[in-house]
Scaffold this motif. Structure first.
Motif, PDB file in Angstrom:
ATOM      1  N   PHE A 167      22.253   8.852  38.775  1.00  0.00           N
ATOM      2  CA  PHE A 167      21.949   7.587  38.120  1.00  0.00           C
ATOM      3  C   PHE A 167      22.741   7.475  36.818  1.00  0.00           C
ATOM      4  N   ILE A 168      23.161   6.258  36.542  1.00  0.00           N
ATOM      5  CA  ILE A 168      24.017   6.020  35.384  1.00  0.00           C
ATOM      6  C   ILE A 168      23.520   4.798  34.625  1.00  0.00           C
ATOM      7  N   TRP A 169      23.604   4.866  33.323  1.00  0.00           N
ATOM      8  CA  TRP A 169      23.375   3.683  32.493  1.00  0.00           C
ATOM      9  C   TRP A 169      24.719   3.205  31.952  1.00  0.00           C
ATOM     10  N   TYR A 170      24.916   1.877  32.070  1.00  0.00           N
ATOM     11  CA  TYR A 170      26.117   1.249  31.527  1.00  0.00           C
ATOM     12  C   TYR A 170      25.723   0.220  30.482  1.00  0.00           C
ATOM     13  N   LYS A 171      26.620   0.041  29.523  1.00  0.00           N
ATOM     14  CA  LYS A 171      26.472  -1.006  28.501  1.00  0.00           C
ATOM     15  C   LYS A 171      27.610  -2.003  28.693  1.00  0.00           C
ATOM     16  N   GLN A 172      27.280  -3.275  28.712  1.00  0.00           N
ATOM     17  CA  GLN A 172      28.329  -4.277  28.850  1.00  0.00           C
ATOM     18  C   GLN A 172      28.264  -5.260  27.685  1.00  0.00           C
TER      19      GLN A 172
ATOM     20  N   ILE B 142      27.364   5.038  29.510  1.00  0.00           N
ATOM     21  CA  ILE B 142      26.603   5.530  28.367  1.00  0.00           C
ATOM     22  C   ILE B 142      26.131   6.947  28.630  1.00  0.00           C
ATOM     23  N   ILE B 143      25.363   7.118  29.703  1.00  0.00           N
ATOM     24  CA  ILE B 143      24.765   8.409  30.004  1.00  0.00           C
ATOM     25  C   ILE B 143      24.398   8.445  31.475  1.00  0.00           C
ATOM     26  N   ASP B 144      24.363   9.633  32.028  1.00  0.00           N
ATOM     27  CA  ASP B 144      24.008   9.776  33.444  1.00  0.00           C
ATOM     28  C   ASP B 144      22.964  10.870  33.600  1.00  0.00           C
ATOM     29  N   ILE B 145      22.378  10.920  34.804  1.00  0.00           N
ATOM     30  CA  ILE B 145      21.394  11.953  35.087  1.00  0.00           C
ATOM     31  C   ILE B 145      21.375  12.209  36.587  1.00  0.00           C
ATOM     32  N   ARG B 146      21.273  13.471  36.962  1.00  0.00           N
ATOM     33  CA  ARG B 146      21.150  13.817  38.377  1.00  0.00           C
ATOM     34  C   ARG B 146      19.676  13.849  38.759  1.00  0.00           C
ATOM     35  N   SER B 147      19.429  13.759  40.052  1.00  0.00           N
ATOM     36  CA  SER B 147      18.042  13.662  40.504  1.00  0.00           C
ATOM     37  C   SER B 147      17.267  14.970  40.357  1.00  0.00           C
TER      38      SER B 147
ATOM     39  N   TYR C 230      22.485  -4.095  29.376  1.00  0.00           N
ATOM     40  CA  TYR C 230      22.423  -2.720  29.853  1.00  0.00           C
ATOM     41  C   TYR C 230      22.060  -2.722  31.336  1.00  0.00           C
ATOM     42  N   PHE C 231      22.863  -1.990  32.103  1.00  0.00           N
ATOM     43  CA  PHE C 231      22.652  -1.885  33.540  1.00  0.00           C
ATOM     44  C   PHE C 231      22.347  -0.447  33.931  1.00  0.00           C
ATOM     45  N   CYS C 232      21.390  -0.298  34.840  1.00  0.00           N
ATOM     46  CA  CYS C 232      21.251   0.995  35.486  1.00  0.00           C
ATOM     47  C   CYS C 232      21.985   0.915  36.825  1.00  0.00           C
ATOM     48  N   ALA C 233      22.485   2.031  37.271  1.00  0.00           N
ATOM     49  CA  ALA C 233      23.184   2.092  38.555  1.00  0.00           C
ATOM     50  C   ALA C 233      22.776   3.363  39.273  1.00  0.00           C
ATOM     51  N   GLU C 234      22.707   3.298  40.592  1.00  0.00           N
ATOM     52  CA  GLU C 234      22.345   4.463  41.387  1.00  0.00           C
ATOM     53  C   GLU C 234      23.447   4.743  42.395  1.00  0.00           C
ATOM     54  N   LYS C 235      23.650   6.026  42.639  1.00  0.00           N
ATOM     55  CA  LYS C 235      24.704   6.444  43.562  1.00  0.00           C
ATOM     56  C   LYS C 235      24.054   7.054  44.793  1.00  0.00           C
TER      57      LYS C 235
END
Lengths: 114, 116
Positions: free
Chosen positions: B33-38, B47-52, B88-93
């Motif tokens: 998972f990733i947070w993006y700033k636009q 911005i920052i990421d995190i693994r599950s 701010y967007f969250c994104a999932e991979k």
């Protein structure tokens, strides 16, 4: 400072014209994404490439849109013919194909079809 | 006529306050998972990421919390500054395989406004 490069940054075109947007991914990245951003739909995934092969283009209108990667340093998104509803910002992003690796975005191509 | 479009959640804070932005995700196969700033006129910026396999990760002034049980992600910004104003967007991979392998899907975004 490695970054994704997109051209053109801004494009105004008339309805019916062909539009080609180009993207140079970060060197060494083998996944490339095209996203479209509008106020109505937010960020939508249009197409996704891995090692230059299209993996998923289910989000892309097939009748007028096409996406290709002629080589590892160039991705293209074409619209032919363009329509006013295609007006949006088109983002290219690239990343390494590994679990836990983020993708990086270009600054976008701002398209207006009149 | 009435304007139609996404109605993004908004968060207004005073400079110096802490901000918390929330995101719900739906794909249990996502493991990154990733947070993006636009900012206005720019592309999304990492911005920052995190693994599950983690439930918390800290960066400089930012912390991401992950609750896999309820499929919830949050971004905490400490001592929010006017320069933090953005969407701010969250994104999932998704690594579940097939054509979804490595696909990054975005949430709708949250507008953060920081008042001096």
């Amino acid at each position: 400072d490695a970054r994704v490069t997109q051209t053109p940054r801004h494009k105004v075109t008339e309805m019916g014209q062909e539009v080609t947007m180009r993207c140079q991914p970060i060197l060494g990245h083998n996944t490339v994404f095209w996203y479209r951003q509008t106020m109505m739909q937010g960020l939508e995934l249009l197409a996704y490439f891995r090692n230059r092969a299209p993996l998923d283009d289910s989000g892309m209108p097939k009748d007028r849109f096409s996406a290709e990667m002629p080589d590892a340093t160039l991705a293209t998104l074409k619209i032919q013919p363009s329509e006013p509803r295609d007006s949006a910002v088109y983002f290219c992003a690239s990343g390494p194909m590994s679990s836990g690796n983020t993708i990086y975005f270009g600054e976008g191509s701002w398209l207006t079809v009149v | 006529g009435e304007s139609v479009g996404l109605h993004l959640p908004t968060l207004s804070v005073q400079e110096g306050d802490n901000s918390i932005i929330n995101c719900a995700y739906s794909n249990s196969a996502s493991d990154y998972f990733i947070w993006y700033k636009q900012e206005s006129g720019k592309g999304p910026q990492f911005i920052i990421d995190i693994r599950s396999n983690m439930d918390k990760r800290q960066g400089q002034r930012v912390t991401v919390l992950l609750n896999k049980t309820v499929k919830h992600l949050s971004l905490q910004i400490a001592a929010t500054q006017p320069g933090d104003s953005a969407v701010y967007f969250c994104a999932e991979k998704d690594w579940s395989g097939g054509t979804s392998y490595g696909k990054l899907t975005f949430g709708q975004g949250t507008i953060l406004t920081v008042h001096p």
